[in-house]
Design a protein around this motif. Structure first.
Motif, PDB file in Angstrom:
ATOM      1  N   SER A  40       6.801  16.410   8.273  1.00 17.47           N
ATOM      2  CA  SER A  40       6.063  15.573   9.227  1.00 17.47           C
ATOM      3  C   SER A  40       5.215  16.378  10.373  1.00 17.47           C
ATOM      4  CB  SER A  40       7.059  14.672   9.988  1.00 17.47           C
ATOM      5  OG  SER A  40       7.574  13.638   9.102  1.00 17.47           O
ATOM      6  N   ARG A  77       3.461   8.405   4.692  1.00 21.09           N
ATOM      7  CA  ARG A  77       3.084   7.283   5.022  1.00 21.09           C
ATOM      8  C   ARG A  77       2.432   7.449   6.672  1.00 21.09           C
ATOM      9  NH1 ARG A  77       3.581   6.155   0.509  1.00 21.09           N
ATOM     10  NH2 ARG A  77       4.673   4.733  -0.399  1.00 21.09           N
ATOM     11  N   GLN A  78       1.493   6.580   6.768  1.00 26.38           N
ATOM     12  CA  GLN A  78       0.983   6.475   8.202  1.00 26.38           C
ATOM     13  C   GLN A  78       1.595   5.761   8.931  1.00 26.38           C
ATOM     14  OE1 GLN A  78      -3.245   5.613   8.755  1.00 26.38           O
ATOM     15  NE2 GLN A  78      -3.523   7.499  10.013  1.00 26.38           N
ATOM     16  N   LEU A  79       2.129   6.293  10.149  1.00 24.78           N
ATOM     17  CA  LEU A  79       3.045   5.343  11.191  1.00 24.78           C
ATOM     18  C   LEU A  79       2.298   5.577  12.455  1.00 24.78           C
ATOM     19  CD1 LEU A  79       5.529   3.551  11.591  1.00 24.78           C
ATOM     20  CD2 LEU A  79       6.790   5.725  11.915  1.00 24.78           C
ATOM     21  N   GLU A  80       1.884   4.525  12.905  1.00 24.84           N
ATOM     22  CA  GLU A  80       1.340   4.432  14.393  1.00 24.84           C
ATOM     23  C   GLU A  80       0.194   5.789  14.436  1.00 24.84           C
ATOM     24  OE1 GLU A  80       3.793   4.307  17.682  1.00 24.84           O
ATOM     25  OE2 GLU A  80       5.090   2.714  16.730  1.00 24.84           O
TER      26      GLU A  80
END
Length: 77
Positions: free
Chosen positions: A20, A62-65
């Motif tokens: 990440s 995944r894209q998170l914020e």
């Protein structure tokens, strides 16, 4: 600090094992068993697919914020 160096025109290369964190870079080289399998932008779908493949699909990107994250996959795809 790294972004400031890049803004000054410097090139920064780092080796990261925290996926990440590595996804916050501009580009990534995905490696397995000492071999480069893929090189591409961290936001590119092909890079995400290469990462997921290297981790035997135990993660999904995944894209998170607004940030790309490698999340554990709870079930096999």
């Amino acid at each position: 600090m790294v972004r400031a160096l890049v803004a000054q025109g410097q090139t920064v290369v780092s080796v990261l094992h925290e996926v990440s964190l590595a996804l916050q870079a501009d580009d990534m080289v995905v490696m397995a068993a000492g071999r480069a399998l893929h090189h591409g932008a961290c936001g590119d779908a092909a890079t995400h697919a290469a990462l997921e493949q290297v981790f035997d699909h135990r993660i999904h990107v995944r894209q998170l914020e607004g940030m790309w994250m490698a999340l554990p996959r709870l079930q096999a795809p």
